[in-house]
Design a protein around this motif. Structure first.
Motif, PDB file in Angstrom:
ATOM      1  N   LYS A  37       0.810  -1.214   0.000  1.00 51.93           N
ATOM      2  CA  LYS A  37       0.000   0.000   0.000  1.00 51.93           C
ATOM      3  C   LYS A  37       0.849   1.273   0.000  1.00 51.93           C
ATOM      4  O   LYS A  37       0.434   2.288  -0.555  1.00 51.93           O
ATOM      5  N   GLY A  40       2.330   1.747  -3.702  1.00 53.28           N
ATOM      6  CA  GLY A  40       1.407   1.919  -4.826  1.00 53.28           C
ATOM      7  C   GLY A  40       1.130   0.641  -5.584  1.00 53.28           C
ATOM      8  O   GLY A  40       0.527   0.659  -6.645  1.00 53.28           O
ATOM      9  N   TYR A  44      -6.446  -1.981  -6.384  1.00 49.70           N
ATOM     10  CA  TYR A  44      -7.828  -1.600  -6.072  1.00 49.70           C
ATOM     11  C   TYR A  44      -8.675  -1.813  -7.334  1.00 49.70           C
ATOM     12  O   TYR A  44      -8.144  -2.019  -8.429  1.00 49.70           O
ATOM     13  N   ASP A  47      -8.008  -0.287 -10.706  1.00 54.62           N
ATOM     14  CA  ASP A  47      -6.740  -0.663 -11.325  1.00 54.62           C
ATOM     15  C   ASP A  47      -6.864  -1.928 -12.177  1.00 54.62           C
ATOM     16  O   ASP A  47      -5.901  -2.337 -12.826  1.00 54.62           O
ATOM     17  N   ILE A 225     -12.606   7.486   0.481  1.00 57.38           N
ATOM     18  CA  ILE A 225     -11.783   8.146  -0.532  1.00 57.38           C
ATOM     19  C   ILE A 225     -11.895   7.460  -1.899  1.00 57.38           C
ATOM     20  O   ILE A 225     -11.908   8.110  -2.935  1.00 57.38           O
ATOM     21  N   PRO A 227     -13.689   5.970  -4.952  1.00 61.51           N
ATOM     22  CA  PRO A 227     -15.026   5.922  -5.552  1.00 61.51           C
ATOM     23  C   PRO A 227     -15.429   4.473  -5.862  1.00 61.51           C
ATOM     24  O   PRO A 227     -14.581   3.606  -6.042  1.00 61.51           O
ATOM     25  N   ARG A 307     -16.451  11.612  -8.395  1.00 59.80           N
ATOM     26  CA  ARG A 307     -16.807  12.004  -7.032  1.00 59.80           C
ATOM     27  C   ARG A 307     -18.241  12.519  -6.941  1.00 59.80           C
ATOM     28  O   ARG A 307     -18.951  12.258  -5.979  1.00 59.80           O
TER      29      ARG A 307
ATOM     30  N   ASN B  88      -4.627  10.807 -15.732  1.00 61.64           N
ATOM     31  CA  ASN B  88      -5.191   9.855 -16.675  1.00 61.64           C
ATOM     32  C   ASN B  88      -4.086   9.226 -17.524  1.00 61.64           C
ATOM     33  O   ASN B  88      -4.086   8.013 -17.768  1.00 61.64           O
ATOM     34  N   ARG B  91      -2.161   6.635 -15.416  1.00 60.80           N
ATOM     35  CA  ARG B  91      -2.903   5.421 -15.077  1.00 60.80           C
ATOM     36  C   ARG B  91      -3.296   4.587 -16.291  1.00 60.80           C
ATOM     37  O   ARG B  91      -3.365   3.368 -16.204  1.00 60.80           O
ATOM     38  N   ASN B  92      -3.561   5.278 -17.418  1.00 59.16           N
ATOM     39  CA  ASN B  92      -4.209   4.565 -18.519  1.00 59.16           C
ATOM     40  C   ASN B  92      -3.474   4.573 -19.859  1.00 59.16           C
ATOM     41  O   ASN B  92      -3.901   3.898 -20.782  1.00 59.16           O
ATOM     42  N   THR B 105      -0.426   2.482 -11.632  1.00 56.52           N
ATOM     43  CA  THR B 105      -1.764   2.774 -11.115  1.00 56.52           C
ATOM     44  C   THR B 105      -1.727   3.161  -9.636  1.00 56.52           C
ATOM     45  O   THR B 105      -2.767   3.255  -8.995  1.00 56.52           O
ATOM     46  N   GLY B 106      -0.543   3.378  -9.116  1.00 53.96           N
ATOM     47  CA  GLY B 106      -0.433   3.789  -7.713  1.00 53.96           C
ATOM     48  C   GLY B 106      -1.012   5.168  -7.460  1.00 53.96           C
ATOM     49  O   GLY B 106      -1.550   5.450  -6.384  1.00 53.96           O
ATOM     50  N   LYS B 108      -3.757   7.724  -7.481  1.00 51.40           N
ATOM     51  CA  LYS B 108      -5.187   7.414  -7.431  1.00 51.40           C
ATOM     52  C   LYS B 108      -6.074   8.574  -7.871  1.00 51.40           C
ATOM     53  O   LYS B 108      -5.820   9.732  -7.539  1.00 51.40           O
ATOM     54  N   ARG B 109      -7.140   8.202  -8.604  1.00 47.13           N
ATOM     55  CA  ARG B 109      -8.147   9.188  -8.997  1.00 47.13           C
ATOM     56  C   ARG B 109      -9.257   9.144  -7.949  1.00 47.13           C
ATOM     57  O   ARG B 109      -9.919   8.123  -7.771  1.00 47.13           O
ATOM     58  N   VAL B 110      -9.435  10.252  -7.251  1.00 47.68           N
ATOM     59  CA  VAL B 110     -10.389  10.284  -6.149  1.00 47.68           C
ATOM     60  C   VAL B 110     -11.440  11.375  -6.351  1.00 47.68           C
ATOM     61  O   VAL B 110     -12.628  11.118  -6.403  1.00 47.68           O
ATOM     62  N   VAL B 146       4.353   7.707  -6.882  1.00 47.33           N
ATOM     63  CA  VAL B 146       4.621   6.883  -5.696  1.00 47.33           C
ATOM     64  C   VAL B 146       5.521   5.700  -6.039  1.00 47.33           C
ATOM     65  O   VAL B 146       6.346   5.285  -5.225  1.00 47.33           O
ATOM     66  N   GLY B 171      -5.546   2.687   2.937  1.00 44.83           N
ATOM     67  CA  GLY B 171      -4.403   2.771   2.036  1.00 44.83           C
ATOM     68  C   GLY B 171      -4.634   3.507   0.732  1.00 44.83           C
ATOM     69  O   GLY B 171      -3.713   3.662  -0.060  1.00 44.83           O
ATOM     70  N   PHE B 172      -5.843   3.994   0.483  1.00 38.53           N
ATOM     71  CA  PHE B 172      -6.132   4.579  -0.827  1.00 38.53           C
ATOM     72  C   PHE B 172      -5.564   5.990  -0.974  1.00 38.53           C
ATOM     73  O   PHE B 172      -5.150   6.385  -2.055  1.00 38.53           O
ATOM     74  N   CYS B 173      -5.555   6.750   0.106  1.00 38.35           N
ATOM     75  CA  CYS B 173      -4.968   8.089   0.039  1.00 38.35           C
ATOM     76  C   CYS B 173      -3.460   8.033   0.246  1.00 38.35           C
ATOM     77  O   CYS B 173      -2.770   9.038   0.072  1.00 38.35           O
ATOM     78  N   THR B 174      -2.965   6.866   0.648  1.00 39.27           N
ATOM     79  CA  THR B 174      -1.568   6.738   1.068  1.00 39.27           C
ATOM     80  C   THR B 174      -0.552   7.151   0.002  1.00 39.27           C
ATOM     81  O   THR B 174       0.407   7.859   0.322  1.00 39.27           O
ATOM     82  N   PRO B 175      -0.710   6.737  -1.264  1.00 37.05           N
ATOM     83  CA  PRO B 175       0.273   7.184  -2.252  1.00 37.05           C
ATOM     84  C   PRO B 175       0.426   8.712  -2.281  1.00 37.05           C
ATOM     85  O   PRO B 175       1.545   9.224  -2.378  1.00 37.05           O
TER      86      PRO B 175
END
Lengths: 775, 229
Positions: A37, A40, A44, A47, A225, A227, A307, B88, B91-92, B105-106, B108-110, B146, B171-175
């Motif tokens: 975690k 990275g 999730y 991903d 956090i 979605p 969001r 984007n 990640r993609n 992908t570490g 994160k899109r939040v 990250v 752990g999602f906000c962690t990076p």
């Protein structure tokens, strides 16, 4: 979840003697998923990548309440790159029935209609149609080409207006279930429930003073956090695979099976790492939609919410209107208590008002009580559980009235709680008789904490106290545990790990087998790979999956003892196991460690696997917390700054104290946000005006002080180590504790959440010219 | 905390961030500026020396354009529409035209709106929200995600400290916190508790792990000092 059965102690404690001094329990090993975690690498749901993956999008109603006359998807389907377009018609006909989802039952029609609206859109953001395309951009463009003809209807946004006769109806076929009797007229009130104990009128006659107060709280969101997301692949063989972010793979499987009319066994749900849930990732939203898109396109389809969609269309928790009437004697003893709670269900029935009813007076031993609850439909998203669902609203009401009574009686706020406090043998209004509980112990620990007696200097500062209760649930958990030849154990679980439960469950297995936590390799697997598990919710996993791990460990220990017996050529009854060492009962030379024995499994009969499947509902232990908070109120802006916070809680036994402290701090952080800032803000047309993190402002590092925690350990008799659930209790006291502190700081009693600067300032400006009282 | 906030801010240096006055408002002003630049193709986007794409066309898009991105010390050639954000793209898009799988992908899109910090990356030494920067703006700049914080296969001392201090729950906000902490310690190896709190105020953790995150950054700072970092 709404029913709480009387507890009894666990039966079998014979397989091995649990050591009194623990080797693993109570220590702080590093978490198994930690490195993944922080680097990275953890995977999730968003991903997930699959060959041929399509990207989906959902068209949502711009109206809070509208009849859908027609949907034309022709232009969208014709756009190059679009592979599937669906509406509720694609779900197929439904014979309505009540479906049991393991955590409560619901009408199938409502479950389906929340996924894709049929007939009417019932809140802004309600899903109306969906597309799958070769890129997310094409999917978004296709959504714009779908033509929906709406007949806009008046929204119903205020809970009290929704309850009135003549209010616009959300469901024309819904009649109130009024204490078990169906109402004649359709209504927005789905249910009226009542708990009663003693003789209320008799109780009030004994009172020297009666306090009658009214409270309002706003809808708030869990605010996880990550979605919502779902990737589905409907294979040609009829098997459906779903990768998603959920608190329970098995509940996704059950809900998807009901909605899609499939046998549960044809669906495999793969729960990915989960970026927070807090109760909001139990209902399905995207999973069945992705499945239908996949069925239609023949390709895997991924849906990820943005969001705004999370705010507009997924489970917030109920706003509420609560009336409390409490009679007290001059000595501070409460003689009668009455409450009426009305909770917003959102667009479909099923608020957790019953939980609020069970919790509102739960910390107290009260002879005469009556509690009424109403589940009320409004044109807002269907509500979902949020950490101790229903209890925070309820405690805000009861705990601030109690504070008022303490002041009137001239008694310290901790003392009035002790005076009336529930203990073993106290019977709640809903019937439960408490086994051993630790509420009074939390009050004692709070009193002893330096915070309780620290001087609070300076103007506009005040200290508040409040307590709270949550039952914690048990439910069903299954694990398997396989011994590896290197002396480690692979532990397979089915309860998604939201906050460290892989480790806290593994630690319990390690304790029994005499291993180190790092020697257990826990993993959360898909629904085909482990026995049935209920959701990660109700603060149950460390308790219930922990119990299953203990049983699996005992199973392993029994088999390992047999293996040692075989090595020595003696009967199994001659082998005693303790702390990871297997000894011959009489021959002290014959002993072998778990690790040594693990290396010799092949010569003694092959692999060893332990397993357990349990329904632990009868032995879950309720939890109480008492919080102390100091605030400073800016009299010119109304802003409340938290100066110091101490959370005391009976945690039964802290398996991994860091995680328990973290749960307490996290609950306080969320409770403080709910108390001071967070709310769903709708315009008069029912459009959500603050569907972003900028406008729905959750606490950041600068909003919160260091939060001190005190872990009180009154063991739960229903668990060999004494574990109680811990995650939910700490969100219950903060709004009341803060309201009480604000009163001491600024002389104003706030009875509406959130207590944001505007509301606090207004209260100060209309304060009868009365100077703030001293703390 | 109130005592901490009463202390005068640290002496100002180049950016508001470095002076401890980083705020989301300041950040958003920055975003607005760069977005403004982005809608004026030819005037600033490709005109500046920072964007060293050879033979840049006068106008880019709306069709995909080939750009070069330097991420964690590796150079990637990607074809993206100008509207594609750095987030984007990371990640993609980073596998297009190659056989390497997407492995970034570490980040994160939040919120996708510059308000939570989960997509924080370091761009030429400064933290940015990658959801609020266009990929085409990042050519010629050094991007650290990250995945680039670890030293080879060894977790960075910051990452190690997060694990040891339990500075994460889901752990999602962690990076985002890891990257923000890295940027902080890069420019200020020994921050005060107030400086840590302020530097991480642009990151939201809903699990409420702030207290432990601060402890982790302090621990990492001490360890890096011992190591001479």
């Amino acid at each position: 979840m709404a029913t709480v059965k009387t507890k009894k102690t666990t039966k079998s404690k014979k397989a091995s003697q649990i050591p009194v001094r623990y080797r693993v329990i109570g220590t702080r090993p590093i978490r198994h998923d930690g490195v993944d975690k922080v680097t990275g690498r953890a995977q999730y749901g968003a991903d997930v990548q699959l060959a041929g993956l399509l990207h989906g999008g959902i068209l949502r109603s711009p109206h809070a309440h509208a009849r859908i006359r027609s949907i034309d998807t022709g232009k969208a389907a014709a756009l190059p790159g679009v592979k599937a377009v669906i509406t509720s018609a694609d779900i197929g006909p439904v014979t309505d029935r009540v479906v049991d989802l393991g955590e409560g039952a619901t009408r199938l029609q409502h479950l389906r209609d929340n996924i894709l609206a049929s007939g009417k859109a019932l809140y802004q953001g309600h899903a109306v149609a969906a597309v799958a395309a070769t890129s997310p951009h094409i999917a978004q463009e296709a959504l714009r080409l779908i033509e929906v003809d709406y007949e806009v209807l008046p929204p119903v946004l205020d809970l009290r207006e929704a309850m009135e006769a003549g209010a616009p109806l959300l469901h024309e076929d819904l009649h109130t279930d009024d204490l078990g009797t169906k109402s004649m007229q359709p209504s927005n009130i789905a249910k009226h429930l009542r708990f009663e104990k003693g003789d209320l009128e008799k109780g009030f006659k004994k009172a020297d003073q009666i306090f009658e107060r009214e409270f309002l709280t706003s809808m708030v969101h869990q605010g996880y956090i990550e979605p919502h997301n779902a990737t589905a692949f409907w294979n040609a063989d009829g098997r459906l695979a779903i990768w998603c972010s959920t608190q329970g793979g098995f509940t996704v499987r059950q809900q998807a099976a009901a909605i899609l009319d499939l046998p549960v066994s044809s669906i495999k749900v793969i729960p990915m790492e989960i970026g927070g849930g807090f109760g909001g990732k139990i209902h399905v939203y995207l999973e069945p939609v992705a499945a239908l898109l996949s069925k239609k396109s023949g390709k895997p389809v991924k849906l990820v919410m943005d969001r705004a969609e999370v705010f507009e269309a997924t489970g917030p928790t109920s706003g509420s209107h609560i009336q409390v009437k409490i009679g007290a004697r001059k000595d501070g003893r409460i003689v009668a208590a009455q409450a009426q709670l009305a909770y917003e269900a959102g667009a479909f029935p099923g608020s957790l008002v019953v939980c609020g009813m069970m919790c509102i007076f739960a910390p107290y031993d009260l002879e005469h009580q009556r509690i009424d609850g109403y589940d009320v439909l409004v044109t807002k998203p269907k509500t979902a559980p949020y950490r101790a669902p229903g209890a925070t609203n309820a405690a805000f009401a009861s705990e601030t009235v109690l504070d008022e009574i303490a002041e009137w009686a001239g008694i310290d706020p901790l003392e009035i709680r002790r005076l009336n406090g529930a203990k073993e043998g106290t019977r709640r209004a809903d019937g439960l008789v408490y086994p051993r509980i630790g509420f009074l112990e939390t009050l004692g620990a709070a009193r002893k904490h330096p915070h309780a007696s620290a001087p609070l200097e300076g103007p506009n500062r005040g200290r508040g106290v409040a307590s709270g209760f949550w039952f914690n649930v048990g439910l069903k958990s299954s694990v398997t545990a396989a011994v590896n030849s290197d002396g480690t154990v692979s532990l397979t679980e089915g309860t998604p790990d939201i906050g460290g439960t892989r480790t806290s469950v593994a630690m319990q297995l390690a304790e029994v087998l005499g291993l180190a936590a790092a020697d257990v390799k826990p993993q959360v697997v898909d629904t085909d790979s482990v026995g049935y598990n209920d959701v990660t919710g109700g603060s149950r996993v460390t308790f219930a999956t922990g119990l299953a791990a203990i049983e699996a460990a005992r199973d392993i220990e029994r088999q390992m003892a047999e293996r040692a017996a075989r090595l020595w050529g003696v009967p199994a009854s001659k082998v005693k196991a303790a702390g990871g060492v297997y000894r011959h009962a009489t021959d002290s030379k014959k002993k072998i460690t778990f690790k040594e024995l693990a290396a010799r499994l092949d010569e003694t009969g092959g692999p060893v696997v332990g397993k357990a499947s349990l329904d632990t509902s009868a032995s879950a232990g309720g939890g109480f917390g008492t919080h102390i908070v100091d605030v400073e109120v800016d009299p010119e802006t109304g802003k409340v700054q938290i100066l110091r916070y101490t959370a005391v809680q009976d945690v039964g036994k802290a398996i991994h104290p860091s995680y328990v402290e973290g749960q307490l701090q996290g609950g306080v952080a969320q409770g403080a946000g709910w108390a001071l800032n967070e709310e769903y803000f709708y315009d008069d047309q029912g459009r959500l005006a603050n569907a972003s993190f900028l406008d729905y402002r959750m606490p950041t590092a600068l909003d919160l002080p260091m939060i001190d925690t005190v872990l009180v350990e009154v063991p739960n008799p229903g668990h060999p180590f004494g574990v109680r659930g811990v995650g939910e209790v700490p969100i219950v006291p903060p709004p009341a504790a803060l309201a009480n502190a604000i009163y001491r700081a600024a002389g104003v009693r706030l009875r509406q959440l959130p207590m944001n600067p505007g509301r606090v300032l207004e209260a100060i400006l209309t304060r009868d010219g009365k100077p703030p009282s001293k703390a | 905390m109130s005592e901490e906030s009463k202390k005068p801010p640290a002496p100002s240096s180049a950016s508001p961030e470095a002076s401890g006055r980083f705020s989301r408002r300041w950040f958003l002003q920055g975003v607005a500026l760069s977005a403004g630049t982005a809608v004026l193709p030819g005037e600033g986007l490709l005109g500046g020396s920072a964007f060293a794409a050879p033979q840049a066309p006068a106008r880019i898009g709306p069709e995909p354009v080939q750009i070069a991105l330097s991420v964690n010390g590796k150079d990637y050639q990607v074809k993206v529409e100008p509207r594609v954000t750095l987030l984007n793209a990371l990640r993609n898009y980073l596998n297009l035209g190659t056989n390497t799988p997407i492995d970034l992908t570490g980040t994160k899109r939040v919120c996708d709106r510059g308000s939570c910090g989960s997509c924080t990356v370091i761009l030429d030494g400064k933290t940015v929200y990658s959801c609020s920067v266009l990929a085409v703006e990042c050519q010629g700049k050094k991007i650290t995600t990250v995945e680039g914080v670890a030293e080879g296969n060894q977790p960075h001392p910051i990452q190690q400290a997060f694990v040891e201090c339990d500075g994460l729950m889901c752990g999602f906000c962690t990076p985002g916190f890891i990257v923000s902490s890295k940027a902080l310690l890069d420019r200020n190896p020994h921050p005060t508790p107030t400086e840590i709190r302020r530097a991480l105020n642009g990151n939201i953790c809903r699990c409420g792990t702030y207290n432990r995150v601060f402890q982790a950054v302090e621990l990492a700072s001490i360890r890096m000092k011992v190591k001479g970092g």
